[in-house]
Design a protein around this motif. Sequence first.
Motif, PDB file in Angstrom:
ATOM      1  N   PRO A 152       0.632  -1.574   0.230  1.00 54.91           N
ATOM      2  CA  PRO A 152       0.607  -0.070  -0.125  1.00 54.91           C
ATOM      3  C   PRO A 152       1.273   1.429   0.468  1.00 54.91           C
ATOM      4  O   PRO A 152       2.452   1.247   0.071  1.00 54.91           O
ATOM      5  N   SER A 153       0.229   2.342  -0.333  1.00 54.03           N
ATOM      6  CA  SER A 153       0.907   3.677  -0.317  1.00 54.03           C
ATOM      7  C   SER A 153       0.457   4.871   0.995  1.00 54.03           C
ATOM      8  O   SER A 153       0.024   4.329   1.394  1.00 54.03           O
ATOM      9  N   ALA A 154       1.762   5.373   0.683  1.00 52.32           N
ATOM     10  CA  ALA A 154       1.638   6.202   1.910  1.00 52.32           C
ATOM     11  C   ALA A 154       0.674   7.230   1.563  1.00 52.32           C
ATOM     12  O   ALA A 154      -0.432   7.471   2.584  1.00 52.32           O
ATOM     13  N   VAL A 155       0.197   7.228   0.673  1.00 48.47           N
ATOM     14  CA  VAL A 155      -1.542   8.992   0.714  1.00 48.47           C
ATOM     15  C   VAL A 155      -2.197   7.973  -0.075  1.00 48.47           C
ATOM     16  O   VAL A 155      -1.363   6.747  -1.374  1.00 48.47           O
ATOM     17  N   ALA A 156      -3.551   7.739  -0.237  1.00 49.85           N
ATOM     18  CA  ALA A 156      -4.795   7.908  -0.843  1.00 49.85           C
ATOM     19  C   ALA A 156      -4.551   8.062  -2.163  1.00 49.85           C
ATOM     20  O   ALA A 156      -4.553   9.140  -2.844  1.00 49.85           O
ATOM     21  N   GLY A 157      -4.650   7.230  -3.875  1.00 43.73           N
ATOM     22  CA  GLY A 157      -4.242   7.640  -4.796  1.00 43.73           C
ATOM     23  C   GLY A 157      -3.567   7.270  -5.533  1.00 43.73           C
ATOM     24  O   GLY A 157      -2.952   7.488  -6.518  1.00 43.73           O
ATOM     25  N   SER A 158      -2.199   7.352  -4.678  1.00 43.07           N
ATOM     26  CA  SER A 158      -1.324   7.155  -5.816  1.00 43.07           C
ATOM     27  C   SER A 158      -0.642   6.151  -5.187  1.00 43.07           C
ATOM     28  O   SER A 158      -1.230   4.864  -4.600  1.00 43.07           O
ATOM     29  N   ALA A 159       0.966   5.915  -5.288  1.00 41.79           N
ATOM     30  CA  ALA A 159       1.659   4.615  -5.768  1.00 41.79           C
ATOM     31  C   ALA A 159       2.923   4.937  -4.467  1.00 41.79           C
ATOM     32  O   ALA A 159       2.571   6.180  -4.738  1.00 41.79           O
ATOM     33  N   ALA A 160       3.649   3.772  -4.007  1.00 43.02           N
ATOM     34  CA  ALA A 160       5.292   3.916  -3.839  1.00 43.02           C
ATOM     35  C   ALA A 160       5.788   2.899  -4.503  1.00 43.02           C
ATOM     36  O   ALA A 160       5.449   2.495  -5.128  1.00 43.02           O
ATOM     37  N   LEU A 161       6.842   3.474  -3.650  1.00 47.74           N
ATOM     38  CA  LEU A 161       8.502   2.594  -4.544  1.00 47.74           C
ATOM     39  C   LEU A 161       8.934   2.021  -3.041  1.00 47.74           C
ATOM     40  O   LEU A 161       9.734   2.267  -2.935  1.00 47.74           O
ATOM     41  N   ALA A 162       9.341   0.305  -4.453  1.00 46.00           N
ATOM     42  CA  ALA A 162       9.827  -0.203  -2.653  1.00 46.00           C
ATOM     43  C   ALA A 162      11.607  -0.037  -3.994  1.00 46.00           C
ATOM     44  O   ALA A 162      12.010  -0.303  -4.944  1.00 46.00           O
ATOM     45  N   LEU A 163      12.836  -0.128  -2.645  1.00 43.53           N
ATOM     46  CA  LEU A 163      13.651  -0.114  -2.753  1.00 43.53           C
ATOM     47  C   LEU A 163      14.067  -1.094  -1.990  1.00 43.53           C
ATOM     48  O   LEU A 163      14.223  -1.580  -0.969  1.00 43.53           O
ATOM     49  N   ASN A 164      15.864  -1.639  -2.668  1.00 43.72           N
ATOM     50  CA  ASN A 164      16.540  -3.024  -2.634  1.00 43.72           C
ATOM     51  C   ASN A 164      17.230  -3.188  -0.900  1.00 43.72           C
ATOM     52  O   ASN A 164      18.419  -3.884  -0.526  1.00 43.72           O
ATOM     53  N   GLY A 165      17.961  -1.938  -1.283  1.00 49.84           N
ATOM     54  CA  GLY A 165      18.920  -1.187   0.172  1.00 49.84           C
ATOM     55  C   GLY A 165      20.001  -1.446  -0.235  1.00 49.84           C
ATOM     56  O   GLY A 165      21.234  -1.502   0.363  1.00 49.84           O
ATOM     57  N   SER A 166      20.617  -1.975  -1.769  1.00 45.88           N
ATOM     58  CA  SER A 166      21.779  -2.038  -1.959  1.00 45.88           C
ATOM     59  C   SER A 166      22.272  -1.352  -2.970  1.00 45.88           C
ATOM     60  O   SER A 166      23.187  -0.365  -2.887  1.00 45.88           O
ATOM     61  N   ASP A 167      21.700  -0.936  -4.225  1.00 46.04           N
ATOM     62  CA  ASP A 167      22.066  -0.482  -5.031  1.00 46.04           C
ATOM     63  C   ASP A 167      20.646   0.787  -6.275  1.00 46.04           C
ATOM     64  O   ASP A 167      20.979   1.404  -7.095  1.00 46.04           O
ATOM     65  N   GLU A 168      19.573   0.440  -5.457  1.00 50.73           N
ATOM     66  CA  GLU A 168      18.550   1.174  -6.169  1.00 50.73           C
ATOM     67  C   GLU A 168      18.406   2.846  -5.242  1.00 50.73           C
ATOM     68  O   GLU A 168      18.308   2.600  -4.486  1.00 50.73           O
ATOM     69  N   TYR A 169      18.212   3.626  -6.230  1.00 50.75           N
ATOM     70  CA  TYR A 169      17.561   4.876  -5.923  1.00 50.75           C
ATOM     71  C   TYR A 169      16.594   6.173  -7.062  1.00 50.75           C
ATOM     72  O   TYR A 169      17.002   5.451  -7.876  1.00 50.75           O
ATOM     73  N   VAL A 170      16.649   6.953  -6.966  1.00 44.00           N
ATOM     74  CA  VAL A 170      16.557   8.427  -8.192  1.00 44.00           C
ATOM     75  C   VAL A 170      17.506   9.608  -7.709  1.00 44.00           C
ATOM     76  O   VAL A 170      17.804   9.786  -6.526  1.00 44.00           O
ATOM     77  N   TYR A 171      17.423  10.431  -8.645  1.00 46.35           N
ATOM     78  CA  TYR A 171      18.609  11.919  -8.864  1.00 46.35           C
ATOM     79  C   TYR A 171      17.663  12.730  -9.354  1.00 46.35           C
ATOM     80  O   TYR A 171      17.302  12.249 -10.260  1.00 46.35           O
ATOM     81  N   SER A 172      17.470  14.184  -9.405  1.00 46.92           N
ATOM     82  CA  SER A 172      16.952  14.571  -9.654  1.00 46.92           C
ATOM     83  C   SER A 172      18.164  15.042 -10.833  1.00 46.92           C
ATOM     84  O   SER A 172      19.155  14.957 -10.771  1.00 46.92           O
ATOM     85  N   ASP A 173      17.165  14.927 -11.991  1.00 49.11           N
ATOM     86  CA  ASP A 173      17.904  15.478 -13.541  1.00 49.11           C
ATOM     87  C   ASP A 173      18.599  16.777 -13.649  1.00 49.11           C
ATOM     88  O   ASP A 173      19.315  16.841 -14.780  1.00 49.11           O
ATOM     89  N   ARG A 174      18.135  17.780 -13.319  1.00 50.34           N
ATOM     90  CA  ARG A 174      19.096  18.955 -13.245  1.00 50.34           C
ATOM     91  C   ARG A 174      19.927  19.304 -11.873  1.00 50.34           C
ATOM     92  O   ARG A 174      19.833  18.627 -11.041  1.00 50.34           O
ATOM     93  N   LEU A 175      20.715  19.957 -11.883  1.00 52.51           N
ATOM     94  CA  LEU A 175      22.013  20.207 -11.577  1.00 52.51           C
ATOM     95  C   LEU A 175      21.649  21.391 -10.391  1.00 52.51           C
ATOM     96  O   LEU A 175      20.552  22.342 -11.593  1.00 52.51           O
ATOM     97  N   HIS A 176      21.839  22.058  -9.300  1.00 52.17           N
ATOM     98  CA  HIS A 176      20.652  22.271  -8.371  1.00 52.17           C
ATOM     99  C   HIS A 176      22.263  23.327  -7.521  1.00 52.17           C
ATOM    100  O   HIS A 176      23.009  22.563  -7.136  1.00 52.17           O
TER     101      HIS A 176
END
Length: 937
Positions: A578-602
């Motif tokens: 289940p997700s944290a917010v109704a009507g949305s989905a969540a992302l599951a990470l394996n704890g070894s090499d999965e992640y998300v990064y922002s596509d633009r430099l800040h």
Amino acid sequence: MRGPGLRERTGVRASLRRRGGVLTAVLALAAGVLAPVAAAPPAVALTAPVGFTADHLPTYQTNGIVWSLAEANGVVYAGGTFSSVRPAGTPSGGASTPAVNFAAFNAATGAPAGCSLSFTRSSGTATVRALAVSPDRSTLYVGGYFSAVNGTSANGLVAVDTATCTRRAGFSPNFSATVRALDVAANGTVYVGGDFQSVNGQTRRSFAALTPAGAVTGWNPDADAPGRTLRVTPDGRSVLIGGDFFTVGGTNSHALAVTSATTGSLTRGYPNNFIPSTAVIKDIVTDSASGGWYAAGEGRGGNSFDGRLAMELDGFGQRWRDTCQGATQALRVYKSVLYAASHVHDCSTMGGFPNQARKHLTAQSVDDPALLGWLPDTNDGIGEPVGPRALTISTRDGRDFLWVGGEFTTVNGVRQQALTRFANTPDTGAPSAPAASVSAPRAGEVRVSWRSSLDLDDSLLTYRVYRNGGGTPVHTTTGLSLFFSRPQLTFTDRSVAAGQTYSYRITATDGAGNTSALSPAVSVTAASAASPYQERVRADGADLYWRYDEPGGAFAADASDSRNGGVYVNTPTYRATPSAVAGSAALALNGSDEYVYSDRLHRYVSPTPYSIETWFRTTSTSGGRIVGFGSNIGTAQGHTSSVSDKLLYLTDNGRLAFGVQVGSTNSRPTLTSSGSFNDGRWHHAVATQGPGGMALYVDGVRVAANTTAGNRSYNGYWRVGGDAMHTAWPNRPSSIYFAGQVDETAVYPSALTAAQVAAHHQLAQAPAPPGDTTVSLLPTEDAYVNGVSADTNYNDQQLASRGTTPYLSYLRFTLPAAPAGQVLKGARLQFRTSSDPTAGSTDSHTVVPVTGTWTESAVTYNSRPALSASVLGSITGATAVSTDYSVELTAPALGGALGSAYSLALTSSGTDSLRIWSSEAGSAAARPQLVLTFGAE
């Protein structure tokens, strides 16, 4: 990010002088916005000022290193360390023609030009290291380390008649060591640089000059270490020299100097670490049109000089300096663009890309060091190895050509050794297909977002959005992208009706009309009302907001208006429930090499306020970094963040921590909760920092605070799920990657108030109430059949579909019964195309029910089961290999089979096969899945 301290940088500077009409588009990219169509410059074959395509042309190869290139009268000369040449496409060791350290080629065809000279030594390894052509194009000078040419005695430098390809008599200088640099003045004087200490028995340290007859002149810079490059200025009054030296004529001037063309005396030195002591200058070129000269640096260590220098011909002062890392070997200027051969891998000091895989061919305006949208590539190759080492430009048959030589063995991923070339026309390469995401944020709105495509010679692309399979775009726009900055673009479709499902596909087209494949179809059902949680996050000013609702792929859409899209790395588990917010989905990470990064430099400047917000759920006892800011985007050694702070992480005992680094000191003020939160339940975490200090909130309540207002200022990227963590962080977790689920990650350019945090927590209604249940099923059996081998059973790691000659695939799933009070509301088949080069398909493939019987161990084409005439869904746009795709299926057709085994088939009437991984694939993430969504009746 917006706000006084959080602003995007892309390595494109607003101080550009306008050249070639590119400024408007460049500034649009720098601001991180998509300019309206009417404001964008018109598309042309190549995005100005780039003058060469990135499409490499068929060119003969050598079997060794090409160190130098020169051209005259449409013929390109190559010198190096090799013994033969062979046609393009011929593998190493294949049929070849002898060519000993020297070869000549037709600039327009890439084939040998019939000039054969052999440069050899009686002992040691002979090599040609320098080539130069006289201003009247009649004489080619060849320098290096050799003692004979076609068997006739020579010592380091000869002159060749370009019309007859014969050695000129009477020009026989004698050099004591290797010649590495050559240039010829308008009056015929030949200037030479290298390792030598004497010429014709006269002392000349590293640099010398000869008359056209081969006599030594009085020009004598007297450098104390080898010369690697030199260039006569357009007015003929000065000679620019570069190399390893530290003194010229006894005066300090390291690696670079301006000398009198008559005497060699120093007229402009560059002392006081102008070029760091750990760097040398490898090439110099001049350009009268821009009034400049340009130098290539090669250094050792992160604080050295590996980039390019732009200098003024009038006064010899510096115009600009490129501080990218990755030694530059050669330069050429063409129509106001500086082309460089290097192995650039880190432009973070320029506001560009961080330390990543090497890039070997780049382009910059002569007026500004910002990288342009031109990026063909080679590999490092053999030898040292550094890839390309020489450049030259030639004109023949009405076209201009940029030739590249070096030690590479591939070009644009294709086997090609030591030589390649690019032309000014035609441009034939198409952009990559856009990666799209779709959502229904409000009543009457569908939001289509996509990651900008990449084209190796066109940074300004035109995008067309198609709806429901239509042939006429519903939206057309333009956008600018570079390989290290691919901003999110967004179109809001307001011609939708609540409850109706809409699908979208997008193409990208360059200025020459080359069009990408259609993006995989993405679909959504238009909403009848907005999500209260999403509306509040947007209203409170989030300028990065990842909801993680994508079914697959690498693109994470930003739900804010700032278009700060993200990139999924290593295929995490999408649409986790289940997700944290109704009507949305969540992302599951394996704890070894999965992640998300922002596509633009800040660019973050302390002490600007900010807030980090996310939901997380875990049972891990290894902790992990949940959200943080870092200087890099990768995972390989040297490609994670060397600088990192503004971290929200979990300790091994489940406590939540929020820490910053104060400047570049070792001080890392960190807040830590007293309670543990690795209990498998959803928790809401918010970390804020502003003038009043730091605060940490969990589940709507502040759990810790301090008065620290400052942190570290640097260019970086937001990362969710993992990155490097210095050992100085308090209670550093044993794992730097987070194992669990995340949802609704947002970053704000302000410190949220306690009331805002509490409101967000309350609106989420976490955990989500029953009513949305998602089940992911793996096949219990799968196989494919082949009409050519009609009695063969194919039960292996791949499935296939094609009409002619036929392939059919079969997948069996055990469908669960619907949860109490729920019905099947949605179904989709997720799959990944295999790594087979032919895995992608431009044809349509259908998913249909199987009505006959079959087993994966016995099914063949001759025993194939009967199929239903009804179609559950259609696969289109699955054109890329090793890529995740999904197809929506007609849910009611599956609803009657709940609680039993159900078989699907993949079929096609086309000729282009589709190959996908099966349930036997080695990677679990690559296996096909049937995803069922159940909801209230």
